[in-house]
Design a protein around this motif. Structure first.
Motif, short mmCIF file in Angstrom:
data_model
loop_
_atom_site.label_atom_id
_atom_site.label_comp_id
_atom_site.label_asym_id
_atom_site.label_seq_id
_atom_site.Cartn_x
_atom_site.Cartn_y
_atom_site.Cartn_z
N UNK A 290 8.52 -5.11 -6.68
CA UNK A 290 7.51 -5.83 -7.46
C UNK A 290 7.74 -7.34 -7.35
N UNK A 291 9.01 -7.74 -7.41
CA UNK A 291 9.33 -9.16 -7.25
C UNK A 291 8.93 -9.66 -5.88
N UNK A 292 9.20 -8.86 -4.85
CA UNK A 292 8.85 -9.26 -3.48
C UNK A 292 7.34 -9.41 -3.32
N UNK A 293 6.60 -8.67 -4.11
CA UNK A 293 5.13 -8.78 -4.07
C UNK A 293 4.62 -9.92 -4.93
N UNK A 294 5.53 -10.65 -5.59
CA UNK A 294 5.12 -11.79 -6.40
C UNK A 294 4.67 -11.45 -7.79
N UNK A 295 5.03 -10.26 -8.29
CA UNK A 295 4.61 -9.84 -9.62
C UNK A 295 5.49 -10.52 -10.68
N UNK A 296 4.89 -11.32 -11.53
CA UNK A 296 5.64 -12.06 -12.55
C UNK A 296 6.15 -11.16 -13.66
N UNK A 297 5.57 -9.97 -13.79
CA UNK A 297 6.00 -9.02 -14.82
C UNK A 297 6.85 -7.91 -14.22
N UNK A 298 7.55 -8.21 -13.13
CA UNK A 298 8.27 -7.19 -12.38
C UNK A 298 9.25 -6.40 -13.26
N UNK A 299 10.02 -7.08 -14.07
CA UNK A 299 11.04 -6.38 -14.86
C UNK A 299 10.43 -5.58 -16.00
N UNK A 300 9.38 -6.09 -16.60
CA UNK A 300 8.70 -5.33 -17.65
C UNK A 300 8.08 -4.06 -17.08
N UNK A 301 7.45 -4.19 -15.91
CA UNK A 301 6.83 -3.02 -15.29
C UNK A 301 7.89 -2.03 -14.82
N UNK A 302 9.00 -2.55 -14.30
CA UNK A 302 10.08 -1.67 -13.86
C UNK A 302 10.66 -0.89 -15.03
N UNK B 13 19.21 11.68 -11.50
CA UNK B 13 18.83 10.39 -12.07
C UNK B 13 18.57 9.37 -10.98
N UNK B 14 19.38 9.38 -9.92
CA UNK B 14 19.15 8.45 -8.82
C UNK B 14 17.82 8.73 -8.14
N UNK B 15 17.46 10.01 -7.99
CA UNK B 15 16.18 10.33 -7.36
C UNK B 15 15.03 9.88 -8.24
N UNK B 16 15.20 9.96 -9.54
CA UNK B 16 14.16 9.47 -10.44
C UNK B 16 14.01 7.95 -10.35
N UNK B 17 15.14 7.26 -10.18
CA UNK B 17 15.06 5.81 -9.96
C UNK B 17 14.30 5.51 -8.67
N UNK B 18 14.64 6.28 -7.60
CA UNK B 18 13.96 6.08 -6.31
C UNK B 18 12.47 6.35 -6.44
N UNK B 19 12.11 7.38 -7.20
CA UNK B 19 10.70 7.69 -7.41
C UNK B 19 10.01 6.59 -8.21
N UNK B 20 10.69 6.09 -9.24
CA UNK B 20 10.12 5.00 -10.03
C UNK B 20 9.92 3.76 -9.17
N UNK B 21 10.88 3.47 -8.30
CA UNK B 21 10.77 2.30 -7.41
C UNK B 21 9.57 2.45 -6.49
N UNK B 22 9.36 3.65 -5.95
CA UNK B 22 8.23 3.87 -5.04
C UNK B 22 6.90 3.83 -5.77
N UNK B 23 6.89 4.30 -7.03
CA UNK B 23 5.63 4.42 -7.77
C UNK B 23 5.23 3.15 -8.50
N UNK B 24 6.20 2.28 -8.81
CA UNK B 24 5.92 1.12 -9.65
C UNK B 24 4.81 0.22 -9.11
N UNK B 25 4.75 -0.03 -7.79
CA UNK B 25 3.67 -0.90 -7.28
C UNK B 25 2.30 -0.22 -7.23
N UNK B 26 2.21 1.03 -7.71
CA UNK B 26 0.96 1.79 -7.68
C UNK B 26 0.43 1.91 -6.24
N UNK C 228 0.78 -1.25 0.00
CA UNK C 228 0.00 0.00 0.00
C UNK C 228 0.81 1.29 0.00
N UNK C 229 2.11 1.23 0.26
CA UNK C 229 2.87 2.47 0.44
C UNK C 229 4.12 2.49 -0.43
N UNK C 230 4.49 3.70 -0.84
CA UNK C 230 5.78 3.95 -1.44
C UNK C 230 6.48 5.02 -0.62
#
Length: 239
Positions: free
Chosen positions: A117-129, A153-166, A93-95
Motif C-alpha cells: 500500500x505504501x509503494x502504491x502511495x496510499x497515505x492510509x497504508x497502516x490504517x488499511x493494513x 497465521x503467517x498465511x493469513x498475513x500473506x493473504x491480507x497483504x495480497x488482498x489489502x490493495x483490493x 491490479x494483482x495480488x
C-alpha cells in the motif's frame, strides 16, 4: 491502458509456451496453452507435480515471461511491458499468495501488509493494513514478526497483504498446502470471500476440496491442458 468490458476475458492466454534452459538442456514447461478467465470467476489449476501449474500461474502474473504466445490481463499485453511496468501493473491490479508465505522476516505483520500500500502511495497504508489484519483474525498480532507466528497465521498475513490493495486478480499457489485441515479450511473461506470484493481468483491446488469450490477446474499434464484430469477432479469432488 485499454479498458476491459464485462464480457471480455480478464486473463487471456493464446498459444503460450514456456521453455527454460539448464545444465541438462532445454526444458519445455508449457507447450501451447490457450486459456481464458472471465471477470469474477474462480479457477482451480490442478495436475500432477511438474505438470506446469505453478509456472502457468507465474506467467499469468507476469512473474515469468512466456517464451512465445500472448498473455493479456485486463486488456494489457504483458509481453509488451518491461520489468518496471510489469511491477507497477501487478502493484495496481494483482495480488499473489505463495505456499511458502514470502513474508519479510524483519517486518511486523502490520508492516508486511502495509508495504504494498505504501509503494502504491496510499497515505492510509497502516490504517488499511490494520483493518485487513483484523478481518483475518489477527488484530492482536499486528506487532508480531513472522517467526513469532504459526504457519496458519503467517498465511493469513500473506493473504491480507495480497488482498489489502483490493486487486482485480488474485493468484494463489497452493495456499493451503502447508496448513492443517482446520486452518486450511479457514484460509479457503477467506480466499473465496474475496470474490465479494470483486476479485477474480486463480488457484493452484492439489486439494480436491479446494478445487471443488471453484467455478471451473482446469487440468494440466506435461505442460498441456488436460480435460480428463479436470473431469476426474470434478467426479472426485462430487463423491
Amino acid at each position: 491502458m485499454p479498458t476491459t468490458q464485462a464480457a471480455d476475458p480478464l486473463i487471456d492466454l493464446a498459444s503460450v509456451t514456456l521453455s527454460l534452459s539448464g545444465n541438462a538442456g532445454r526444458v519445455d514447461i508449457l507447450r501451447g496453452i490457450d486459456l481464458r478467465v472471465m471477470r469474477g470467476e474462480t479457477v482451480g489449476l490442478i495436475g500432477p507435480s511438474g505438470s506446469g501449474k505453478s509456472s502457468l500461474l507465474m506467467v499469468m502474473g507476469g512473474l515469468e515471461r512466456a517464451s512465445s504466445g500472448q498473455v493479456r490481463a485486463l486488456g494489457q499485453d504483458l509481453s509488451a511491458l518491461n520489468e518496471d511496468a510489469l511491477a507497477r501493473f501487478r502493484r495496481d491490479h494483482m495480488g499473489v499468495v505463495f505456499q511458502s508465505f514470502h513474508l519479510i522476516p524483519t517486518m511486523t505483520a502490520l508492516e508486511n501488509v502495509a508495504t504494498p500500500l505504501e509503494l502504491a502511495g496510499d497515505r492510509d497504508a497502516f490504517d488499511k493494513a490494520a483493518e485487513e489484519l483484523r478481518s483475518v483474525g489477527l488484530g492482536a498480532r499486528l506487532d508480531h514478526y513472522p517467526a513469532q507466528m504459526s504457519g496458519g497465521e503467517q498465511q493469513r498475513v500473506a493473504l491480507a497483504r495480497a488482498a489489502a490493495p483490493r486487486p482485480d486478480i488474485l493468484l494463489a499457489d497452493e495456499p493451503t498446502g502447508n496448513l492443517d485441515g482446520t486452518t486450511g479450511e479457514a484460509i479457503m473461506d477467506m480466499l473465496f470471500g474475496l470474490r465479494d470484493r470483486g476479485a477474480t481468483l486463480v488457484l493452484v491446488t492439489h486439494a480436491p476440496e479446494l478445487a471443488a469450490r471453484c467455478d471451473r477446474v482446469v487440468g494440466l499434464r506435461d505442460g498441456l491442458l488436460d480435460p480428463d484430469s479436470a473431469a476426474a477432479a470434478r467426479a472426485e469432488a462430487a463423491e
